[in-house]
Design an enzyme around this catalytic site. Sequence first.
Site, PDB file in Angstrom:
ATOM      1  N   GLU A   1      55.374  21.264  41.530  1.00 60.45           N
ATOM      2  CA  GLU A   1      53.873  20.888  41.114  1.00 60.45           C
ATOM      3  C   GLU A   1      53.586  19.740  41.317  1.00 60.45           C
ATOM      4  O   GLU A   1      54.507  18.712  41.473  1.00 60.45           O
ATOM      5  CB  GLU A   1      53.941  21.543  39.593  1.00 60.45           C
TER       6      GLU A   1
ATOM      7  N   CYS B   1      50.239  12.590  40.592  1.00 62.14           N
ATOM      8  CA  CYS B   1      51.566  12.690  39.965  1.00 62.14           C
ATOM      9  C   CYS B   1      52.450  13.403  40.995  1.00 62.14           C
ATOM     10  O   CYS B   1      51.854  14.764  41.062  1.00 62.14           O
ATOM     11  CB  CYS B   1      51.617  13.029  38.503  1.00 62.14           C
TER      12      CYS B   1
ATOM     13  N   CYS C   1      65.441  19.457  38.235  1.00 61.51           N
ATOM     14  CA  CYS C   1      66.068  18.269  38.142  1.00 61.51           C
ATOM     15  C   CYS C   1      67.472  18.428  37.528  1.00 61.51           C
ATOM     16  O   CYS C   1      67.703  19.533  36.748  1.00 61.51           O
ATOM     17  CB  CYS C   1      65.155  17.483  37.185  1.00 61.51           C
TER      18      CYS C   1
ATOM     19  N   CYS D   1      67.625  16.798  30.504  1.00 61.81           N
ATOM     20  CA  CYS D   1      66.766  16.133  29.056  1.00 61.81           C
ATOM     21  C   CYS D   1      66.532  17.523  28.565  1.00 61.81           C
ATOM     22  O   CYS D   1      65.821  18.429  29.200  1.00 61.81           O
ATOM     23  CB  CYS D   1      65.602  15.370  29.679  1.00 61.81           C
TER      24      CYS D   1
ATOM     25  N   CYS E   1      62.848  19.229  28.374  1.00 64.93           N
ATOM     26  CA  CYS E   1      62.226  19.201  29.607  1.00 64.93           C
ATOM     27  C   CYS E   1      62.001  20.603  30.238  1.00 64.93           C
ATOM     28  O   CYS E   1      63.139  21.307  30.417  1.00 64.93           O
ATOM     29  CB  CYS E   1      62.998  18.485  30.577  1.00 64.93           C
TER      30      CYS E   1
ATOM     31  N   CYS F   1      57.127  14.035  33.752  1.00 66.60           N
ATOM     32  CA  CYS F   1      58.388  14.214  33.715  1.00 66.60           C
ATOM     33  C   CYS F   1      58.575  14.781  32.490  1.00 66.60           C
ATOM     34  O   CYS F   1      58.527  14.114  31.379  1.00 66.60           O
ATOM     35  CB  CYS F   1      59.280  12.633  33.917  1.00 66.60           C
TER      36      CYS F   1
END
Length: 355
Positions: free
Chosen positions: A95, A110, A117, A121, A124, A340
Amino acid sequence: MADASQPHVLDSLDKSLAAWASEAGAPGYRVAQVRKWLFEKRAVDWAAMSDLPKALRSDLAERFRLWSAQVARHTHADDGTEKLLLSLADGGQIECVLLRDRDHERRTICISTQVGCGMGCVFCASGLDGVDRNLTAGEIVEQMLQLQRLLPPDERLSHIVVMGMGEPLANLDHLLLALDEARRDDGLGISARRITISTVGLPPAIDRLARHEANYRLAISLHAPNDELRNQLVPVNKNIGLAAIMAAADRYFEASGRRLTFEYVLLADINDRPEHARQLARLLAEREALLNVIPYNPVAGLPYQTPTPDRRLAFRAILEQAGIRVKFRHRKGNRIDAACGQLRRSQQPLPLVEL
Ligand code: SF4
């Protein structure tokens, strides 16, 4: 439909076009014309480049893919924010977002750097299923061009934040190539001081970035003021530690002269207590830094909550009393400021902005 067997011209634009011009016997100024069509005139395909002879356009179309991704979904919000879900040639999805700030006439995008990823985290959305692969330089440039095409012809992109899906410093080679195109006068013409790279903090890559000719802005996602809590929230921290990250951040500041930004996603009852604010104030004391606090934007399927207004106020007051320059981000911009951790590779429609 893109032909995946053709090279993606945006992966290595200068080299590809120089080789093409030489093999096709086209004069050098044709390369400048193509660049102009791509970055300034926002061509949708090779055929649109109407001041190039038809034979050269056909030749380009036979050699190269101009686009490698397709827009799978385009979402609008009332405040002018738009989000694209892009399907990549191998089926991966990413995205990217365009944010309009009418007060400051900013047009910020962005962008993502990886499919998924690997930083893990816990709060996330992007990292829920780990990382599949790095994006190519062309796939990163393509996000910029696709988002630029959403603007009317008299508007230009003004800022880039590299805060979408993925850890940018884990794909630094391709990111730097793509940002070169963003900065070039015959690219998007966006200066380095308007480009922010966000990272969980990978010291060797921060040091490499510090040696790069362009002084990009660096944003470090802290999310916790001590190693014990950060090891839980940002698991990659176990192998690095806050001391090493802060030292690398200081070196970046010395080398670049750019004020550092630290990001802190505020999670109810997890990292929003007064003692966390006090520890954070001590961590950032005497640094030329801005702290962005982003009240958590709940993600479906994850157990974390937005802190109450009272908790937010108390957290902020402690930081301000300690002299820390702090900004709380509005939820409207959450998807950009804290993209993020907010972008997901789900195929399910997501509400773009939660006001
Ligand atoms: S918050 Fe950022 S670094 Fe962490 S897993 Fe998500 S995308 Fe990766």
